[in-house]
Design an enzyme around this catalytic site. Structure first.
Site, short mmCIF file in Angstrom:
data_model
loop_
_atom_site.label_atom_id
_atom_site.label_comp_id
_atom_site.label_asym_id
_atom_site.label_seq_id
_atom_site.Cartn_x
_atom_site.Cartn_y
_atom_site.Cartn_z
N LYS A 114 0.83 -1.21 0.00
CA LYS A 114 0.00 0.00 0.00
C LYS A 114 0.87 1.26 0.00
CE LYS A 114 -4.51 -1.45 1.37
NZ LYS A 114 -5.64 -1.44 2.27
N LYS A 193 -3.26 -6.80 -8.21
CA LYS A 193 -4.39 -7.18 -7.35
C LYS A 193 -5.50 -6.13 -7.42
CE LYS A 193 -5.68 -7.29 -2.45
NZ LYS A 193 -6.68 -6.25 -2.58
N LYS A 196 -9.85 -1.84 -3.74
CA LYS A 196 -10.67 -0.62 -3.70
C LYS A 196 -9.78 0.60 -3.75
CE LYS A 196 -13.48 -2.78 -0.36
NZ LYS A 196 -12.52 -2.93 0.72
P1 ATP Z 1 -8.40 -1.79 0.22
O1 ATP Z 1 -7.75 -1.39 -1.07
O2 ATP Z 1 -9.07 -0.66 0.92
O3 ATP Z 1 -7.48 -2.59 1.11
P2 ATP Z 1 -9.53 -4.25 -0.80
O4 ATP Z 1 -10.15 -4.21 -2.13
O5 ATP Z 1 -8.17 -4.82 -0.67
O6 ATP Z 1 -9.60 -2.76 -0.20
P3 ATP Z 1 -10.40 -5.33 1.73
O7 ATP Z 1 -11.60 -4.77 2.39
O8 ATP Z 1 -9.06 -4.92 2.20
O9 ATP Z 1 -10.54 -5.00 0.16
O10 ATP Z 1 -10.47 -6.91 1.74
C1 ATP Z 1 -11.68 -7.59 1.98
C2 ATP Z 1 -11.51 -9.04 1.60
O11 ATP Z 1 -11.45 -9.15 0.17
C3 ATP Z 1 -10.24 -9.68 2.13
O12 ATP Z 1 -10.52 -11.01 2.50
C4 ATP Z 1 -9.31 -9.67 0.95
O13 ATP Z 1 -8.34 -10.70 1.01
C5 ATP Z 1 -10.28 -9.90 -0.18
N1 ATP Z 1 -9.76 -9.35 -1.43
C6 ATP Z 1 -9.46 -8.06 -1.67
N2 ATP Z 1 -9.01 -7.90 -2.93
C7 ATP Z 1 -9.01 -9.14 -3.50
C8 ATP Z 1 -8.65 -9.65 -4.78
N3 ATP Z 1 -8.20 -8.83 -5.72
N4 ATP Z 1 -8.78 -10.97 -5.01
C9 ATP Z 1 -9.24 -11.81 -4.04
N5 ATP Z 1 -9.60 -11.40 -2.81
C10 ATP Z 1 -9.48 -10.07 -2.53
MG MG Z 2 -7.22 -4.70 1.26
#
Ligand code: ATP
Ligand code: MG
Length: 314
Positions: A114, A193, A196
């Protein structure tokens, strides 16, 4: 206790949920939550590490709960709650922080990723794995369905449990992550990856137009005949056998393949979207109120034990 396994996961209301969140965490939860004692959190305090807009956060919390229900989580069969409603999460995080060396946290890959992506390196982001450990350990969680990026964080939770148990006596269960093969890291439109906070998402409940727009932006590698990023996402919606003929027929025709992917996502999402439209903000508030009561009841019992064990209860 019912003898059922305890299952828990959480997603941040840091933005709009995307298909990576759905296939990596939400769907694996939906697929098994009825066989377990299940907890599904909206980890709103976690999202403060990246989101500093109160109106947006309030809105995101509502949206995420609607997503949960639309994706198939029945609030009468799982405890849906938000982290900030159970203050014990913060309290336990502090106690665990006092057991975890900084050098161990410095090894956290998600933090480094990040910061490398330009996110602010605030102390909350650095301590994120400890708050997540508290989220998990408070409820005697055994199984945590997550994407691969969270594997290390569940390892931190195990370590925190072990450290506490060694210091103060057996108190916490060491949880295990559950990562479904093939969906651990759903790639974003840039091939990295999908996240969000990285602006590379295909929204789970976007409109048809938003989904199509995002799909059309998927970066394609022109060196091969099959656009890998498109294919990796397409595999989530159709079997490889079904895709083989399509990708053979449309060899090199990236626009056609993206259109086919957008159409497949749309037919997958449309029924869930219709269900989602019927959920009101008032429904969400009621779900969170009920969930908070159940979660608080468990968390307060656990913390009473923890406070006694660490020596602050006289
Ligand atoms: P942020 O960028 O704010 O961290 P994020 O998209 O990574 O958001 P999180 O809320 O951090 O989402 O993660 C929620 C769940 O979704 C976690 O279990 C994480 O492992 C899963 N996850 C997030 N992105 C992916 C992805 N690209 N593929 C599979 N699982 C994901
Ligand atoms: Mg995340």
């Amino acid at each position: 206790m019912s003898g059922k396994k305890r299952l828990l996961t959480g997603l941040q209301p840091s933005g709009t949920l995307h298909i990576g969140n759905y296939f990596g965490a939400l769907k694996p939860f939906v697929d098994q939550y009825k066989d377990s004692e299940s907890f599904l959190m909206v980890v709103d305090y976690h999202s403060l590490t990246s989101l500093k807009d109160p109106a947006q956060l309030r809105q995101n919390i509502i949206e995420v709960v609607k997503d949960y229900v639309a994706a198939g989580v029945d609030p009468s069969q799982a405890v849906i709650f938000k982290q900030s409603d159970v203050l014990e999460h913060m309290e336990l995080a502090w106690i665990l922080e006092c057991l975890i060396p900084v050098s161990y946290l410095e090894k956290a890959v998600a933090y480094k990723d990040k910061v490398a992506k330009g996110l602010e390196a605030n102390a909350g982001l650095f301590n994120y794995p400890i708050l997540m450990a508290a989220d998990i350990l408070l409820y005697d969680t055994e199984v945590v369905p997550v994407g691969s990026d969270q594997k290390q964080h569940v390892e931190y939770a195990r370590e925190a449990a072990a450290k506490f148990n060694t210091a103060y006596g057996k108190t916490f269960i060491e949880p295990q992550e559950k990562i479904v093969e093939g969906v651990g890291v759903v790639p974003g439109t840039d091939g990295k990856k999908m996240s969000k906070s990285y602006g590379n998402t295909i929204p789970l409940f976007g409109t048809k137009e938003e989904i199509t727009k995002a799909v059309m932006c998927i970066v394609t590698d022109s060196s091969g005949e099959r656009p890998e990023n498109v294919y990796q996402i397409h595999k989530l919606f159709k079997s490889e056998a079904e895709l083989a003929a399509l990708y053979e027929e449309k060899k090199g025709k990236y626009k056609d393949l993206k259109e086919a992917l957008a159409a497949d996502i749309e037919s997958f999402i449309a029924p869930m979207r219709a269900k989602r439209d019927a959920i009101t903000d008032e429904d969400v508030k009621q779900i969170l109120k009920d969930g908070a009561e159940k979660a608080r009841a468990m968390a307060s019992l656990k913390m009473a034990d923890v406070r006694t064990k660490v020596g602050v209860t006289l």
